[in-house]
Every structure is written in C-alpha cells, then in structure tokens.
Design a protein around this motif. Structure first.
Motif, PDB file in Angstrom:
ATOM      1  N   CYS B 302     -42.598 -16.324 -37.633  1.00 41.20           N
ATOM      2  CA  CYS B 302     -41.340 -15.903 -37.499  1.00 41.20           C
ATOM      3  C   CYS B 302     -40.768 -14.628 -37.178  1.00 41.20           C
ATOM      4  CB  CYS B 302     -40.671 -16.233 -39.078  1.00 41.20           C
ATOM      5  SG  CYS B 302     -41.266 -17.626 -39.657  1.00 41.20           S
ATOM      6  N   LEU B 303     -41.738 -13.918 -36.628  1.00 40.98           N
ATOM      7  CA  LEU B 303     -41.406 -12.495 -36.327  1.00 40.98           C
ATOM      8  C   LEU B 303     -41.386 -12.226 -34.510  1.00 40.98           C
ATOM      9  CD1 LEU B 303     -41.414  -9.742 -38.010  1.00 40.98           C
ATOM     10  CD2 LEU B 303     -43.966  -9.566 -37.170  1.00 40.98           C
ATOM     11  N   ARG B 304     -42.036 -12.978 -33.750  1.00 41.07           N
ATOM     12  CA  ARG B 304     -42.105 -12.944 -32.439  1.00 41.07           C
ATOM     13  C   ARG B 304     -41.795 -14.001 -31.718  1.00 41.07           C
ATOM     14  NH1 ARG B 304     -46.577 -12.435 -30.550  1.00 41.07           N
ATOM     15  NH2 ARG B 304     -47.952 -12.208 -32.474  1.00 41.07           N
ATOM     16  N   VAL B 310     -34.938 -19.748 -35.676  1.00 40.32           N
ATOM     17  CA  VAL B 310     -34.792 -20.895 -36.636  1.00 40.32           C
ATOM     18  C   VAL B 310     -34.649 -22.262 -35.942  1.00 40.32           C
ATOM     19  CG1 VAL B 310     -32.625 -20.800 -37.285  1.00 40.32           C
ATOM     20  CG2 VAL B 310     -34.220 -21.599 -38.869  1.00 40.32           C
ATOM     21  N   ARG B 311     -33.824 -22.299 -34.914  1.00 38.13           N
ATOM     22  CA  ARG B 311     -33.560 -23.602 -34.173  1.00 38.13           C
ATOM     23  C   ARG B 311     -34.933 -24.274 -33.451  1.00 38.13           C
ATOM     24  NH1 ARG B 311     -28.387 -21.478 -31.049  1.00 38.13           N
ATOM     25  NH2 ARG B 311     -30.011 -19.721 -31.007  1.00 38.13           N
ATOM     26  N   VAL B 312     -35.678 -23.236 -33.073  1.00 36.06           N
ATOM     27  CA  VAL B 312     -37.067 -23.695 -32.504  1.00 36.06           C
ATOM     28  C   VAL B 312     -37.824 -24.243 -33.517  1.00 36.06           C
ATOM     29  CG1 VAL B 312     -39.243 -22.907 -31.006  1.00 36.06           C
ATOM     30  CG2 VAL B 312     -36.833 -21.998 -30.493  1.00 36.06           C
ATOM     31  N   ARG B 313     -37.982 -23.482 -34.627  1.00 31.00           N
ATOM     32  CA  ARG B 313     -38.874 -23.943 -35.865  1.00 31.00           C
ATOM     33  C   ARG B 313     -38.418 -25.158 -36.115  1.00 31.00           C
ATOM     34  NH1 ARG B 313     -38.248 -18.288 -37.775  1.00 31.00           N
ATOM     35  NH2 ARG B 313     -37.034 -18.920 -39.655  1.00 31.00           N
ATOM     36  N   LYS B 314     -37.043 -25.438 -36.393  1.00 27.25           N
ATOM     37  CA  LYS B 314     -36.707 -26.761 -36.947  1.00 27.25           C
ATOM     38  C   LYS B 314     -37.024 -27.754 -35.624  1.00 27.25           C
ATOM     39  CE  LYS B 314     -33.245 -26.919 -40.228  1.00 27.25           C
ATOM     40  NZ  LYS B 314     -31.815 -27.066 -40.625  1.00 27.25           N
ATOM     41  N   ALA B 315     -36.796 -27.285 -34.567  1.00 31.58           N
ATOM     42  CA  ALA B 315     -37.084 -28.482 -33.454  1.00 31.58           C
ATOM     43  C   ALA B 315     -38.658 -28.945 -33.719  1.00 31.58           C
ATOM     44  CB  ALA B 315     -37.236 -27.971 -31.820  1.00 31.58           C
ATOM     45  N   LEU B 316     -39.400 -27.842 -34.055  1.00 29.36           N
ATOM     46  CA  LEU B 316     -40.949 -28.228 -34.045  1.00 29.36           C
ATOM     47  C   LEU B 316     -41.133 -29.149 -35.408  1.00 29.36           C
ATOM     48  CD1 LEU B 316     -42.874 -24.767 -33.781  1.00 29.36           C
ATOM     49  CD2 LEU B 316     -42.708 -26.639 -32.086  1.00 29.36           C
ATOM     50  N   THR B 317     -40.291 -28.733 -36.214  1.00 30.75           N
ATOM     51  CA  THR B 317     -40.129 -29.464 -37.749  1.00 30.75           C
ATOM     52  C   THR B 317     -40.068 -31.187 -37.265  1.00 30.75           C
ATOM     53  OG1 THR B 317     -39.469 -27.933 -38.769  1.00 30.75           O
ATOM     54  CG2 THR B 317     -39.241 -29.976 -40.008  1.00 30.75           C
ATOM     55  N   TYR B 318     -39.172 -31.483 -36.369  1.00 25.71           N
ATOM     56  CA  TYR B 318     -38.615 -32.754 -36.149  1.00 25.71           C
ATOM     57  C   TYR B 318     -39.870 -33.316 -35.041  1.00 25.71           C
ATOM     58  CZ  TYR B 318     -34.386 -32.433 -38.961  1.00 25.71           C
ATOM     59  OH  TYR B 318     -33.909 -32.209 -39.876  1.00 25.71           O
ATOM     60  N   ALA B 319     -40.317 -32.476 -34.356  1.00 28.27           N
ATOM     61  CA  ALA B 319     -41.574 -32.967 -33.405  1.00 28.27           C
ATOM     62  C   ALA B 319     -42.864 -33.385 -33.830  1.00 28.27           C
ATOM     63  CB  ALA B 319     -41.696 -31.930 -32.538  1.00 28.27           C
TER      64      ALA B 319
END
Lengths: 335, 537
Positions: B302-304, B310-319
């Motif tokens: 979450c640092l770099r 957060v939108r990318v992290r959420k995208a990963l969650t849905y992937a």
C-alpha cells in the motif's frame, strides 16, 4: 598395512577439513536468516536477536568459522537449531538406526545376492539364469519408495503380518542402550520379545533399501563368476575330479569376490547416505530423516554435522574395503 | 531366445500388477479391518503427529507438534471454550480484570500438586511466568506486556501490565507458554539455563498425564498421573502414545486399520484434501470439519507503485477467482473469507461482504485509477508451498487478461520475509497463511493492519496505514469490556474491507480424522487435544 591405514587417516583429516570449509561456506552463502526461522513466525525482533546471540550468528562469518573449527577440534559440532540439542548428541541418537538398517540391508544383499549370482553363473543361459536376471533387473529398476509402499500394502494392510513402520511396537521400550542398534542391543540384553519385534520392524525397510544393491551384487557376482569359471585353473580343478561344490565355492568364488567386495563397500556408503526415502516411507528415525529435516529448516549446524559424518563414513568404508583386499588377495600383501 | 524374454517380462508385469491390485483392494474386502464396534486397546489412545517435538520446554517451543505433547502434562490458569467463545477456569477458580486491562488477579484452586509433589502456589505461578519472560523465546512474545507478577497471598497471583492489554486473558487461555512448571524441578535442574536443557525432555506439570518414555522420532508415551487434582472418576484412557508418523499415506493406513485413534495435527490436516472423501468413507473412521483459525491472504503493497491506489487494490479484489481456488485447489474444504477475522471467532462480522470475482468491475476500477489497459507489472513473491504457487499462477493468468503482468518469484520463507521487511524492496504482492496465536481478534488485527506492525515489528508487510484503524485497534486493546471491544473491531473491519490492504482469499477449515470409537473429543482452534476428556468406547 600400517602405512595404508596411516595414509588413509591423513586423507580423512584432509577430507574433513575440506568438507568443513565447503559446508560452512555454502550454508553461509544461502540468503536466509536461520535465527528468524528458529525464533518462529510471530517472534519479535528482540526474540530473533536472542536466538542470534545464543547461536553466535551475530558474529562476523570469519569468527563464526573459527568458533566452529575450535568446537570441531573438541568434538563439538554445535547445537541444532531445530532440536536445540548438541548435534553430536542427535547424531549419536539417530545414526545407529541408519547403521542398523544399512547393515541389515547389506547382510540381506550378500546372503541373497551372492548365492543368486553364483547360481546364475553356474546355470548360465538356463531358465534359472534368465529368471534371476529378470528379478535383478526388476530389483534395480523399482524406485525404493514405491517398493516400500507396495510391501506395506501387502504385508501390513493385506496380510497383517508385519508392522507399517517404526523400530519397535508402540508402548514398547527400547532395549538398554549399548550400540543403539535395537536388534543387537536386544540380543545383548537377551530379550527375545524385543529381538522378535526389532526383526519384524527391520524386515521391510531392509528389504526395500537393499533391493537395488542386491540386484547389483547378483549381477556383479554372476559376471565375475562367469569370467572366473572360464579360466584354465578351473578347468584343471574340474579335470582333477574335484567335486563341483569345491570348484565353485572354493576355487572360483574366492577369486570372483574382488569386484563384489568393492561394490559392497560402495553400496554400504550409498545406503548410509541414501536411506532418506526408505526412512521416510517407514518412519525409521535415522540420520536420513534428521538430515532431511535439517535441510528443510536450514538447520546449518545439523547439516554440517551430517556432511562430516557421511564423509567420515565413506573414508572409513573405503579403508575397510582396501584392508579386505589385503586379506583376500595375497598379491596386495606382497606389494 | 527373444520370445522367452518377452514371456518372462510379461509374466513379471502381470505378477506385480496383481500384487499391487491386492494392496489396493477396499479395506472392507481385505478382511483385516476390525468391525467398527470392536474397540482396539480401549485403555490406550494412539495419537499421530507428523513430526517430533523440538523441545518439550513450554517456554521454548510453541509449534503445534510440541503443544500437542506438553498440553497433556502442563496446564494453564484458564482455558478457552471454543464452542461458547468464553474463557473458563482451570488452575485458577476465578479472576478479575481491572477496567483499564492492566491488572489481572487470579485465585488458584487449592490443593493442586505438581507431579513431583510440590504444591501449586502463587509463587510457583510467578516462577514459571518469570522464567518464560526472561528466556524470551517462542511464546514469550505474547507476554511482552507484563511488567511484573506479584504474589498477593499463597493462592492469589497478580499480573501487572506495562500498558492496557485486554487480549491478555485470552493469551493465558491458549496452551503455549503460559503453563505452570514445578518450581522445585526448575531449581534442581538449573545449570545456568533456567533448567531449559533438562525440561527439553522432561515434564513436571500439574496435568493429567505424565511423560513415561520418549523415543525420539518414534513415540512419546504418557501415563495417567495418579494424583491428578481433577481425579479419575468417569471415563478416561490410561495411557497415551503420541506416535511420530511423517507420511500421510502411513497415517491414513494406521487409522484405517484401527492402529491409530486420532490424526493429531489439527493445525495442518494430514489428509490430502483431494482424498477427504475417500478417508471419510473408510469404515470406522470419522472425519469432521471445523471452522479453523487459519486464513489465507494475499498481501498488497500500500506504500508504493500502482497498488498504492485503493482503486487498483479493489480491482485486484474483484479479479481473484475465489470460488475457483476453493473448488479446484482446496477441493471445497475452505470457506470464502468474510473480512479480516475468521468465522467462529468473536468479533467476526457476518454483515461484511464476501468478495466474488467480477472482472467487469475490476476493469472499471482500473480505468478509474487511470489504467484502462493495465500496462504495469506487479512482483509477487511466494514461499515454497504448492497451493500458494497454484493460486499465484491462476491469479497471474487472470491479471494478464486485464493487461497486468505478474512476475512470480518463489523464495525460501526466510528470504522472502527479509525482502518483505525491507520497505523499499518489498514486492507488490505476497501470499501467506495467517493463524492467530490466541483466541482474540487482536491476534489478527494488530499484527496485520496496525501501522506499529510495519516490517520487522509485526506482519503489516504491505505497509498499510490508517489512523482510524490504528485508533480502533489500539483502543480495543485498552478496555476489558468485550461488547465494546467487539464494536471497535467491527468498525475497524468495515474500513479495512473498503481499503483492502490485503485480499482475504479464504478461511481454511480444520479437518480432524479419528476412529469413531473415540469419544469426548471437542475441537478448539486455539487449543490442543483434550486428552483428559477423551475415552474410547
């Protein structure tokens, strides 16, 4: 002979010195922190530091090596990171199990392999010879773990005659320790129940471990015997009217044994070093399993101790093989 | 000549296949399996574990193999009732906790003796805990908050903490570390090592069974403690053999033949998940699945890099294909995770979303974050674990479809950890299993999501930081009121599922296999085998 022994012991010193440098260097080149592994997944930095200090992992590599060699000279192989006991104590506990298994396997090999090889040679190109050769081929091509599982299926699950693994029955206490080899110790203690139990537990692992070596020894004995049986002195012996048994076992076999002795020596070495799979299938608590666990958990002191032990064994076995030539072959004595 | 060889070869093949076939017969047909009603060795319990315990000293070891052994001989002040999610008395009859969770006072049950005849007193409890903390090994980390231990009277002991730490009661209720060891044994065998050398293969506790014999690598035999303080009324086993059997196939065979009663590695099931159905159909064998304490997460940096967004992290969650992983890699023996705290543990929030794969949503979120076609690379480190690697590979394939390249690197665990603890070199993704050491949500929240647990200080290896989450977790540590604590944890969880610092992949179920003649067993994901309660019938 004393010259030979002296040279070999000197060589042993060199081998051990070399091995200690190599194993130490390799284990310290691996980019991992053994202290972290010992301290555990959830350990704090201060706990990791405690472990590092306890095992001297905080010292510079050079100082660690000096400390290690000093320990070695005193017979101290360091402390295992996993069992937290001196490595020497661990090896003394587990090595007899492997030695017992390897000796049982090699005894089985010689007792079965040599007579089979002799019979194969004597009945050359007859059905018995063919059968032996097929068995030998099969024996050397079965992977040990598969054979082990198969034997467990048949003798434990199917016939209920032999145990699945381990060295003794559950709830049974081992015999008073003399050699650490249960069969021998129970014989020394005169405990028939324990002798029976250790034999039953030894049977399947020894057979599994020895199968490939047995096949090799059978084939080696056969070809050496065939070679000798065609020699002139055998023809002479037969012409003299000596009984076939004397010709085969006294005249031929004695001379055919050299390559078999060499091979047996090599096989003992590889059995000692290669018993990991069999120990794992039969839960035989020997150095093979100890080494496996040491490697998996990066237990460097244990890995280094094991390497030195195996190297020592190899040198000693080779020495014993050379010495046995000395007794079997008069020509080496003259030289 | 050649045909002769051919015939011989065929004959041999047939024979070996026949032999192999005999071995593969169903147990019912082999005639050897004892009928379910006939109990083998009713007074003896055989428990299989996969590895030898390293050391039996509770202050030194906390791996499941070791606690599986020493929990037969050592007891804790309190115990955890997993069914009710409550702390219950054991060596202590009662206790009180100060409202600010800094003082814990325990009243010991009178008349308890160690197996060497020494009486269990407040002084003895103090000696054991002081020893544990001073040795600073394995389980000691859970007792780092203890400032001092005071003897109030011979049967009352008080723990004073440096700062408020409400999970402490739950720390005391799990079997690792915090047990009572005979002070006499410690004093007699202290060779400058606080008797650690001796306690490695001896046990002097107050528990129901005493160590009779340990043959390393093979078996540990325990016998009834004749003077056990809870007495031997009712049904119990007289002897216990804890047998070390490494091979899963051997464990299964021993269980099938009735030569073993319980597969004892509760934390890591010894049955390959692919064989679950086969084993549970064996006659006389009972296989049960429980909500376990372990969860599988994919940590995100979450640092770099792009994952900072957060939108990318959420995208990963849905992937991520959660169902596919559970179905094809875990053979259905896991539950899709619902937030950071696993099912069954108090504070688990049933109102949180259970994420499902939704590639359209993932694409949309990536576009919002400015990566409509992906176009970046993520480094994904994996420790040597077959399942983890499969998950990483499957995830990489899915992400490739979204234009994200994943560079998988398999590293030994210690090497991977060193990399993750370096904030500047840590990879964007890593996968790990997490299990709480004590039955308190703190064991899941503080090490993984609090900013004080960054890098080497804990397991917040994605370097997530949210002041509000920090505050809730910190506050929940400082009050003893469980209802209020639950509220705080639920608030923190709501933020976490919005910010997805990790992907909660699944919660593994604990699989316990035993003979159906074993009675009295109850499962505790934060405990060990309940030897005293078990009997065979």
């Amino acid at each position: 002979m004393s010259g030979l022994v002296g040279r070999r012991l000197f060589l042993l010193g060199l081998v051990l010195a070399g091995m200690s440098v190599i194993t130490f260097a390799v284990s310290h080149l691996v980019p991992a922190d053994p202290a972290r592994l010992v301290a555990g997944v959830h350990a704090t930095a201060s706990q990791v530091e405690t472990v590092r200090r306890e095992y001297g992992l905080d010292l510079p590599v050079g100082a660690q090596y000096v400390r290690y060699v000093r320990g070695l000279l005193r017979g101290d192989l360091g402390k295992s990171l996993v069992t937290r006991r001196p490595v020497l104590q661990d090896l003394c506990e587990f090595f007899p199990a492997t030695l017992e298994l390897s000796l049982a396997a090699i005894a089985l090999c010689l007792l079965v392999g040599v007579p089979l090889g002799v019979m194969s040679a004597v009945y050359r190109e007859r059905w018995l010879d063919h059968l032996m050769r097929v068995v030998a081929l099969a024996g050397s091509s079965f992977p040990a773990f598969w054979l082990g599982l198969l034997l467990q299926m048949v003798f434990y699950r199917g016939l209920h005659v032999l145990p699945l693994g381990g060295r003794l029955d559950l709830f049974q206490s081992p015999p008073p320790r003399v050699t650490g080899m249960y069969l021998l110790d129970s014989l020394l203690a005169g405990d028939a129940g324990l002798v029976h139990s250790s034999l039953r537990h030894l049977a399947l692992p020894a057979l599994t471990l020895g199968m490939a070596a047995m096949a090799m020894i059978t084939r080696m004995t056969r070809s050496a015997m065939l070679d000798v049986l065609n020699r002139d002195y055998i023809r002479t012996a037969r012409a003299k009217g000596l009984p076939a048994r004397t010709v085969i076992f006294k005249h031929a076999l004695k001379n055919a044994l050299f390559p078999v002795i060499t091979l047996t020596g090599l096989e003992i070495g590889s059995l000692l070093g290669g018993s990991v799979l069999v120990e794992s299938v039969f839960d035989w608590p020997g150095v093979g399993l100890y080494a496996l666990k040491a490697v998996q958990s990066m237990d460097f002191p244990a890995i280094m101790g094991m390497t030195l032990l195996v190297s020592t064994c190899y040198v000693f076995i080779n020495l014993v093989v050379d010495l046995s030539y000395y007794f079997v072959d008069p020509r080496t004595r003259r030289a | 000549m050649r045909s002769k060889w051919f015939v011989l070869g065929i004959a041999l093949l047939v024979v070996s296949l026949l032999v192999a076939g005999c071995g593969a017969r169903k147990p019912a047909e082999s005639g050897g399996t004892p009928p379910a009603a006939q109990v083998k060795n009713p007074d003896r319990l055989v428990v299989l574990i996969g590895d030898d315990p390293g050391s039996l000293d509770p202050a030194e070891s906390m791996d499941p193999f070791t606690t599986a052994v020493y929990s037969a001989s050592y007891e804790t002040l309190v115990r955890y009732d997993a069914e009710k999610g409550e702390v219950k008395p054991l060596l202590a009859d009662s206790w009180s906790v100060s409202p600010d969770a800094t003082e814990y006072v325990f009243k010991l049950h009178p008349g308890i003796k160690f197996t060497d005849g020494t009486e269990l007193t407040a002084e003895a409890v103090k000696t054991s805990f002081d020893r544990l903390i001073q040795m600073n090994k394995g389980p000691a980390y859970m007792y780092a908050s203890v400032k001092k231990i005071e003897v109030v009277d011979p049967l009352t002991v008080k723990f004073v903490l440096k700062s408020p730490f409400a999970p402490f009661l739950y720390v005391l209720a799990q079997p690792a570390g915090g047990v009572a060891i005979s002070p006499k044994a410690i004093a007699e065998h202290d060779q400058g090592d606080r008797a650690s050398g001796w306690l490695r293969d001896h046990m002097v506790g107050t528990g129901p069974y005493v160590l009779d014999n340990w043959v390393r690598g093979q078996q540990i035999i325990l016998k009834q403690n004749p003077n056990y303080w809870r007495g031997w009324e009712g049904k119990h086993v007289k002897e216990i053999a804890i047998q070390v059997v490494k091979e899963q196939s051997s464990q299964r065979l021993l269980l099938e033949q009735g030569d073993a009663d319980i597969l004892g590695d509760m934390a890591a099931p010894r049955i390959p998940l692919s064989e679950f159905d086969k084993v549970s159909q064996l006659p006389g064998v009972k296989v049960t699945e429980y909500s376990g304490s372990s969860e599988l997460i994919i940590g995100i940096n979450c640092l770099r890099g792009p994952t900072k967004d957060v939108r990318v992290r959420k995208a990963l969650t849905y992937a991520l294909d959660y169902d596919g992983i559970i179905k094809s890699i875990y053979f259905g023996h896991a539950r899709p995770a619902q937030g950071p705290i696993p099912y069954g543990l108090w504070s688990h929030d049933a109102s949180l979303p259970v994420f499902k794969q939704d590639l359209e949503k993932a694409k949309q979120l990536l576009a919002e974050a400015g990566y409509p076609k992906g176009g970046f690379t993520l480094k994904f480190t994996v420790e040597p674990n077959e399942n983890y690697l499969k998950i990483a590979q499957a995830f990489a394939t899915t992400l490739a479809g979204l234009g994200i390249k994943v560079d998988i690197q398999q590293l030994p665990w210690a090497t991977e950890l060193a990399l993750l603890q370096d904030k500047d070199r840590a990879p964007e993704l890593y996968i790990t299993g997490w299990y709480g050491d004590y039955p308190d949500p703190d064991s899941y929240m503080y090490p993984l999501y609090h900013s004080a647990s960054w890098g080497a200080n804990g397991f917040n290896l994605g370097y997530y930081k949210n002041a509000e989450v920090d505050r809730y977790i910190g506050e929940a540590q400082g009050i003893s009121d469980q209802a209020r604590r639950t509220e705080l944890y639920q608030k923190a969880q709501k933020i976490l599922v919005e910010e997805v610092p990790v992907l909660w992949v699944l919660n593994q179920t604990a699989i316990v296999a035993m003979r159906d003649w074993v009675k009295g067993f109850h499962y505790n994901p934060f405990g060990s085998i309940p030897y005293y309660d078990i009997y065979k019938e």
